[in-house]
Enzyme design. Structure first.
Site, PDB file in Angstrom:
ATOM      1  N   LYS A  59       9.891 -85.070  -8.259  1.00  0.00           N
ATOM      2  CA  LYS A  59       9.162 -86.437  -8.601  1.00  0.00           C
ATOM      3  C   LYS A  59       8.751 -87.131  -8.549  1.00  0.00           C
ATOM      4  O   LYS A  59       7.763 -87.581  -8.261  1.00  0.00           O
ATOM      5  CB  LYS A  59       9.814 -86.326 -10.427  1.00  0.00           C
ATOM      6  CG  LYS A  59       8.806 -87.075 -10.932  1.00  0.00           C
ATOM      7  CD  LYS A  59       9.705 -87.501 -12.855  1.00  0.00           C
ATOM      8  CE  LYS A  59       9.925 -85.853 -13.788  1.00  0.00           C
ATOM      9  NZ  LYS A  59      10.369 -86.433 -14.339  1.00  0.00           N
ATOM     10  N   ARG A  89      13.134 -91.793 -15.310  1.00  0.00           N
ATOM     11  CA  ARG A  89      13.340 -90.479 -15.403  1.00  0.00           C
ATOM     12  C   ARG A  89      13.527 -89.748 -14.220  1.00  0.00           C
ATOM     13  O   ARG A  89      13.566 -90.438 -13.237  1.00  0.00           O
ATOM     14  CB  ARG A  89      11.606 -90.454 -15.162  1.00  0.00           C
ATOM     15  CG  ARG A  89      10.370 -90.396 -16.278  1.00  0.00           C
ATOM     16  CD  ARG A  89       9.659 -89.623 -16.510  1.00  0.00           C
ATOM     17  NE  ARG A  89       7.879 -90.933 -17.104  1.00  0.00           N
ATOM     18  CZ  ARG A  89       7.890 -89.370 -17.738  1.00  0.00           C
ATOM     19  NH1 ARG A  89       8.301 -88.175 -18.568  1.00  0.00           N
ATOM     20  NH2 ARG A  89       6.591 -89.660 -18.963  1.00  0.00           N
ATOM     21  N   GLY A 124      13.959 -80.632 -17.940  1.00  0.00           N
ATOM     22  CA  GLY A 124      14.565 -80.480 -19.467  1.00  0.00           C
ATOM     23  C   GLY A 124      15.373 -80.345 -19.309  1.00  0.00           C
ATOM     24  O   GLY A 124      16.078 -80.989 -20.760  1.00  0.00           O
ATOM     25  N   MET A 133      17.468 -82.635 -17.474  1.00  0.00           N
ATOM     26  CA  MET A 133      18.284 -84.507 -17.343  1.00  0.00           C
ATOM     27  C   MET A 133      17.385 -84.840 -18.121  1.00  0.00           C
ATOM     28  O   MET A 133      16.706 -84.637 -19.317  1.00  0.00           O
ATOM     29  CB  MET A 133      18.521 -84.941 -15.508  1.00  0.00           C
ATOM     30  CG  MET A 133      19.455 -83.385 -15.232  1.00  0.00           C
ATOM     31  SD  MET A 133      19.433 -84.079 -13.366  1.00  0.00           S
ATOM     32  CE  MET A 133      17.852 -83.628 -12.399  1.00  0.00           C
ATOM     33  N   ARG A 192       4.025 -81.512  -9.569  1.00  0.00           N
ATOM     34  CA  ARG A 192       4.539 -80.133  -8.994  1.00  0.00           C
ATOM     35  C   ARG A 192       3.967 -78.599  -8.512  1.00  0.00           C
ATOM     36  O   ARG A 192       3.261 -79.099  -9.751  1.00  0.00           O
ATOM     37  CB  ARG A 192       6.090 -80.038  -9.325  1.00  0.00           C
ATOM     38  CG  ARG A 192       5.860 -79.601 -10.996  1.00  0.00           C
ATOM     39  CD  ARG A 192       7.027 -79.593 -11.919  1.00  0.00           C
ATOM     40  NE  ARG A 192       6.805 -79.622 -13.657  1.00  0.00           N
ATOM     41  CZ  ARG A 192       7.700 -79.781 -14.166  1.00  0.00           C
ATOM     42  NH1 ARG A 192       8.930 -80.209 -14.056  1.00  0.00           N
ATOM     43  NH2 ARG A 192       7.529 -79.426 -15.738  1.00  0.00           N
ATOM     44  N   HIS A 207      32.403 -51.059 -12.920  1.00  0.00           N
ATOM     45  CA  HIS A 207      32.399 -49.224 -12.368  1.00  0.00           C
ATOM     46  C   HIS A 207      30.636 -49.691 -12.761  1.00  0.00           C
ATOM     47  O   HIS A 207      29.499 -48.960 -12.356  1.00  0.00           O
ATOM     48  CB  HIS A 207      32.866 -49.160 -13.199  1.00  0.00           C
ATOM     49  CG  HIS A 207      32.737 -47.356 -12.883  1.00  0.00           C
ATOM     50  ND1 HIS A 207      31.896 -46.105 -13.426  1.00  0.00           N
ATOM     51  CD2 HIS A 207      32.441 -46.486 -11.212  1.00  0.00           C
ATOM     52  CE1 HIS A 207      31.250 -45.893 -12.930  1.00  0.00           C
ATOM     53  NE2 HIS A 207      32.339 -44.934 -12.017  1.00  0.00           N
ATOM     54  N   SER A 211      28.877 -48.735   9.682  1.00  0.00           N
ATOM     55  CA  SER A 211      28.097 -50.012   8.701  1.00  0.00           C
ATOM     56  C   SER A 211      28.741 -50.166   7.977  1.00  0.00           C
ATOM     57  O   SER A 211      30.514 -49.959   7.912  1.00  0.00           O
ATOM     58  CB  SER A 211      27.637 -48.285   7.811  1.00  0.00           C
ATOM     59  OG  SER A 211      27.256 -48.504   6.382  1.00  0.00           O
ATOM     60  N   CYS A 251      25.937 -51.543   3.594  1.00  0.00           N
ATOM     61  CA  CYS A 251      25.649 -50.241   2.863  1.00  0.00           C
ATOM     62  C   CYS A 251      26.579 -50.667   1.287  1.00  0.00           C
ATOM     63  O   CYS A 251      26.304 -50.084  -0.054  1.00  0.00           O
ATOM     64  CB  CYS A 251      26.177 -49.214   3.177  1.00  0.00           C
ATOM     65  SG  CYS A 251      27.672 -49.130   3.272  1.00  0.00           S
ATOM     66  N   TYR A 309      20.013 -52.466  10.136  1.00  0.00           N
ATOM     67  CA  TYR A 309      19.354 -51.723   9.001  1.00  0.00           C
ATOM     68  C   TYR A 309      20.456 -52.483   7.470  1.00  0.00           C
ATOM     69  O   TYR A 309      21.483 -52.642   7.871  1.00  0.00           O
ATOM     70  CB  TYR A 309      18.990 -50.425   8.685  1.00  0.00           C
ATOM     71  CG  TYR A 309      20.496 -49.426   8.861  1.00  0.00           C
ATOM     72  CD1 TYR A 309      20.862 -49.104   7.222  1.00  0.00           C
ATOM     73  CD2 TYR A 309      21.050 -48.580  10.194  1.00  0.00           C
ATOM     74  CE1 TYR A 309      22.195 -48.640   7.507  1.00  0.00           C
ATOM     75  CE2 TYR A 309      22.614 -48.178   9.723  1.00  0.00           C
ATOM     76  CZ  TYR A 309      22.610 -47.958   8.740  1.00  0.00           C
ATOM     77  OH  TYR A 309      23.928 -47.357   8.678  1.00  0.00           O
TER      78      TYR A 309
END
Length: 893
Positions: free
Chosen positions: A22, A91, A100, A102, A336, A452, A780, A848, A868
């Protein structure tokens, strides 16, 4: 000495870390020559110092006094002076927008004397002055003194009733004067002290309150949700007051330079006459559309539109603007870069490219993988009626409707007869996989985001709500009971929202995702701007990214879908999932085998089934690499429950049957029991201890590859050995693999090309990476287990037991199972990658684990130099987008 206070003229939008969003943007608008009320900003440095010590910095008081004097000089009035007071707003303003979360206090400086001076400044308008005073008392009471807002709201409502007023605007000066007296009495009653009449004391207390609002429960919760660091602190903006509550020629509003919901260009926002800014947020009165301001005051409206255009051109993005009109004069209170929906983000990014305001690299930076994921999942129709019965964890996004079923077999059976079902369990196990595949969604009363149910559901793109602990799941009674005592029986319809974690009774209408239909191959509607935007940015992401994206897939259907979603191979095919269901009995035979002959027989029965599985997967991924992990979990996971077996054995014993399969299984369960199976007989250890197991799997893989070659295919299998800790383990298994390959070549005349590598998921494997690379063609990283082993966590236990506490106390910013712990586990990944490639320069590197689909983690893996990432099929587009964003970010850094 540290400088803590900055005039707006000293700041800019690049100083958000110091001045907060701000303050930085108020300074920027001032620099642009826009009508911004004069003021100054107390920096985030001051907030951090206050939060650390509990005291304001020694020099802060003098700095505030110096800047306040300058402000008083500029305005020609002193703070709170009786005959024409300067009033200010206090502010908050953090580095990242926290709307909203603070606190704000308006009209600071008013007291019993200066309220008359304010009326005089407003041409004797006492109503306006007392309205401003009562607002200060209310905000000061709630924000600074911690009095419940309801205390003031009830007093206001009582006054309106007794006065016959419909809204606060209908109250006159006399009524508002009485309300001020009532509020002052309530302040003293609830705080123990009268409202402070000293304007500077009001200011100092308000500044402290704004600093302290950084750590309110709602602010902490919001930061956790948005992954905003907790140590940034907030700035405080002291701004001279302008008044929107001075009559019908005054007002306050919020404007957007584009529609934040859809991205459409136009005039969007709300305006409220004769009001201050908090009235719009609180919804005390109904606003009118911003376009109505043209009718109310065309001059102000035209000026506002010109400023909106200037700000969007300056910020090159959608701007969110707060403004006040004071007796026909427009003032800008805040701007903003505006928050927007996922769909709006993609549309706006492409609109700005078409308008030549940004390039495609910048457009990529304006959208995120998380936003793309939101667009991919089906959603409930928000306008439909819904009956909420519970809320759990939003484990896997989407919207699913179906009949409640309470076991896997019923889920499969009912699905086969054409019913949509929701599998409801206290918690799921690997045995539930068939039911999870069959079900539209999964609901559990236990477990968290890495349970799981959650992990498997995300992998399948299946909607899932976990940990809905207000529900009592009675699997035997085939019903669930809500906290209110309502009962849902098997066959009753329920709806679950995996995006919000909400559970509804009955059927809630679902809206399909056009984006997924496009990924699946449907031609996009030429009028669908959203699909066109997603298509365009995905194409650019693919053109920019270095990191390839593979999928975790265990079935031909999963592999085919992953390929449609853009996967460039399979990074993890879990062979243990192929041993469940009807094949479980064959695995049981292998486990209870008492001779080599029995073992070989059991393996021979499994071989053709595995070969068929691999043939289908290699066909679906023809021409692309397929990394197949040999069996990893401990064998006890394939055996029946000990208690159930013990009961069955006891029944057999009563009948005199003492040599049944159940007896042998019970013996096996006892023999294989481990105190900590995660650290026991699993992975490569199984392949070494049980002769023939890995050989059978290797034969199935390479025979499938040979069949594909003979059929004209182009298979690229990669055999991955799990849980390797030492090069000797890998060398033993590799020798067996080569032996099988020789045998297949001798039998068929075909020797498929294949690679052998290992998962890096143990800290010892990391430290021995150079030696292991001598026997591996690829690494991997199994980051799920590597995270468990590094932290000393049992993933199945810790989330439910203490993760929430760790998150609340800031030990975690986010669960290390959701986003990679780059400071700890990430350093291990980096070390193993560097050491492995030193020993074998051409070593192929991938990941992976679940982190392969996490946006933040993908950027880290790209930076480390992995080749990858691999993730669930449904996350492949997300990973593609984030890999492109990472490359574009590097190019502009």
């Amino acid at each position: 000495m540290t400088k803590y206070v900055y005039d707006f003229s000293e700041g800019s939008r690049d100083m958000k870390d110091l001045l907060g969003g701000k303050g930085a943007n108020l300074a920027e608008m001032s620099n642009l020559g826009l009508p911004v009320p004069p003021g100054f900003t107390i920096s985030t440095d001051a907030c951090r110092a206050y939060l650390e010590s509990g005291e304001l910095p020694d020099s802060l008081d003098a700095e505030v006094s110096e800047h306040l004097e300058r402000l008083e000089e500029e305005m020609g009035r002193r703070l709170g002076q009786p005959d024409g007071p300067l009033l200010v707003s206090v502010r908050s303003g953090a580095r990242f927008s926290m709307p909203g979360m603070m606190d704000t206090v308006l009209n600071v400086g008013l007291n019993d004397e200066s309220v008359h001076g304010l009326a005089a400044l407003a041409d004797g308008d006492e109503r306006f002055a007392y309205d401003s005073y009562r607002r200060l008392l209310q905000m000061f009471g709630t924000t600074v003194l911690g009095i419940e807002a309801a205390v003031f709201a009830e007093a206001l409502d009582e006054l309106k009733r007794s006065s016959g007023a419909d809204t606060d605007v209908d109250l006159g000066a006399e009524e508002l004067s009485r309300l001020v007296s009532t509020y002052q009495r309530l302040v003293e009653e609830h705080s123990g002290s009268p409202f402070p009449q000293d304007p500077r004391e009001q200011l100092d207390l308000a500044v402290r309150a704004v600093f302290e609002s950084w750590n309110t429960e709602r602010a902490v919760l919001y930061r956790r949700q948005e992954r905003i660091p907790g140590d940034l602190g907030t700035a405080v903006n002291i701004v001279s007051m302008v008044y929107g509550n001075g009559g019908d020629d005054s007002g306050t509003g919020v404007a957007f330079t584009r529609d934040p919901a859809s991205g459409a260009q136009g005039v969007y926002g709300d305006y409220l006459q004769n009001a201050q800014g908090e009235d719009v947020v609180a919804g005390i009165r109904n606003t009118v559309p911003l376009a109505d301001l043209e009718r109310i005051d065309k001059g102000v409206y035209d000026e506002l539109l010109a400023i909106m255009a200037k700000l969007e051109e300056h910020y090159l993005d959608l701007c969110d603007i707060e403004f006040t009109v004071e007796r026909g004069k427009l003032w800008m209170l805040q701007t903003r870069v505006g928050k927007r929906t996922a769909g709006a983000a993609f549309r706006i990014a492409c609109q700005l490219v078409d308008q030549e305001m940004i390039d495609l690299d910048e457009a990529l930076s304006r959208v995120t993988g998380a936003q793309l994921a939101q667009l991919m999942f089906p959603r409930f129709d928000e306008s439909a009626e819904r009956e909420l019965i519970a809320k759990g964890m939003n484990a896997s996004p989407g919207a699913a409707v179906g009949k409640a079923v309470f076991d896997s077999g019923t889920a499969v059976e009912w699905t086969e007869r054409g019913d949509d079902v929701i599998l409801v369990r206290r918690e799921t196990t690997p045995d539930d996989l068939r039911g999870m595949v069959a079900a539209r969604g999964i609901l559990t009363s236990r477990g968290g985001k890495t349970s799981h149910a959650a992990v498997v559901a995300r992998g399948m793109g299946r909607t899932c709500v976990c940990g809905a602990d207000s529900l009592k799941v009675d699997a035997k009674g085939r019903k669930l009971t809500t906290r209110d005592g309502a009962s849902i029986a098997e066959g009753d319809l329920i709806s679950i929202d995996g995006t919000t974690g909400e559970v509804f009774a009955g059927e809630v209408p679902v809206v399909d995702s056009q984006v997924v239909r496009w990924f699946e191959g449907d031609d996009p509607d030429p009028e669908d701007e959203l699909v066109r935007a997603v298509s365009r940015l995905m194409e650019h992401a693919d053109s920019r990214r270095r990191l390839r994206v593979r999928a975790n897939a265990d079935t031909p259907d999963d592999a085919a879908r992953a390929r449609r979603f853009g996967a460039q191979g399979i990074g993890l095919c879990r062979t243990e999932h192929m041993f469940l269901g009807d094949r479980k009995a064959l695995v049981e035979n292998l486990i209870v085998a008492e001779s080599t002959e029995d073992q070989e027989k059991a393996l021979a029965e499994l071989l053709p089934l595995q070969r068929d599985d691999f043939t289908g997967i290699l066909e679906a991924m023809d021409g692309l690499p397929v990394t197949i992990r040999l069996i990893d979990p401990p064998l006890h996971e394939f055996l029946p429950d000990y208690t159930d077996l013990a009961v069955e054995v006891a029944l057999h014993d009563e009948r005199g049957n003492r040599d049944t399969k159940e007896h042998h299984l019970l013996d096996a369960v006892k023999r294989l029991h481990e105190e900590n199976p995660m650290l026991g007989l699993r992975g490569v250890r199984l392949g070494i201890v049980i002769p023939g197991l890995f050989k059978m799997q290797t034969r199935a893989i390479l025979e499938a590859a040979a069949l594909r070659i003979k059929a004209g295919g182009d298979p690229h299998p990669e055999i991955m050995i799990p849980l390797v800790a030492t090069v000797q383990e890998l060398e033993l298994v590799r020798a067996d693999i080569e032996e099988v390959a020789d045998e297949i070549e001798s039998d068929t005349g075909v020797r498929p090309d294949f690679a052998v590598g290992t998962m890096i998921e143990l800290p010892r494997a990391v430290m021995a990476a150079a030696e292991i690379a001598g026997a591996a063609e690829f690494f991997s990283f199994g980051t799920n287990d590597l995270t468990q082993m590094t932290w000393g966590f049992s993933r199945d236990d810790v989330e439910a037991s203490f993760f929430s506490t760790y998150l609340e106390k800031g030990i975690f910013g986010v669960s290390p199972f959701e986003s990679l712990d780059t400071d700890g586990v990430g350093r291990l990944v980096r070390y193993a990658a560097e050491q492995g490639r030193k020993a074998r320069p051409g070593l192929h590197l991938g990941i992976c684990g679940e982190h392969g689909g996490d946006p933040d983690s993908i950027h880290f893996f790209d930076e480390v130099g992995l080749d990858y990432v691999s993730c669930s099929p449904f996350r492949v587009p997300v990973a593609r987008l984030e890999a492109g964003r990472s490359a574009a970010d590097d190019a502009t850094a």
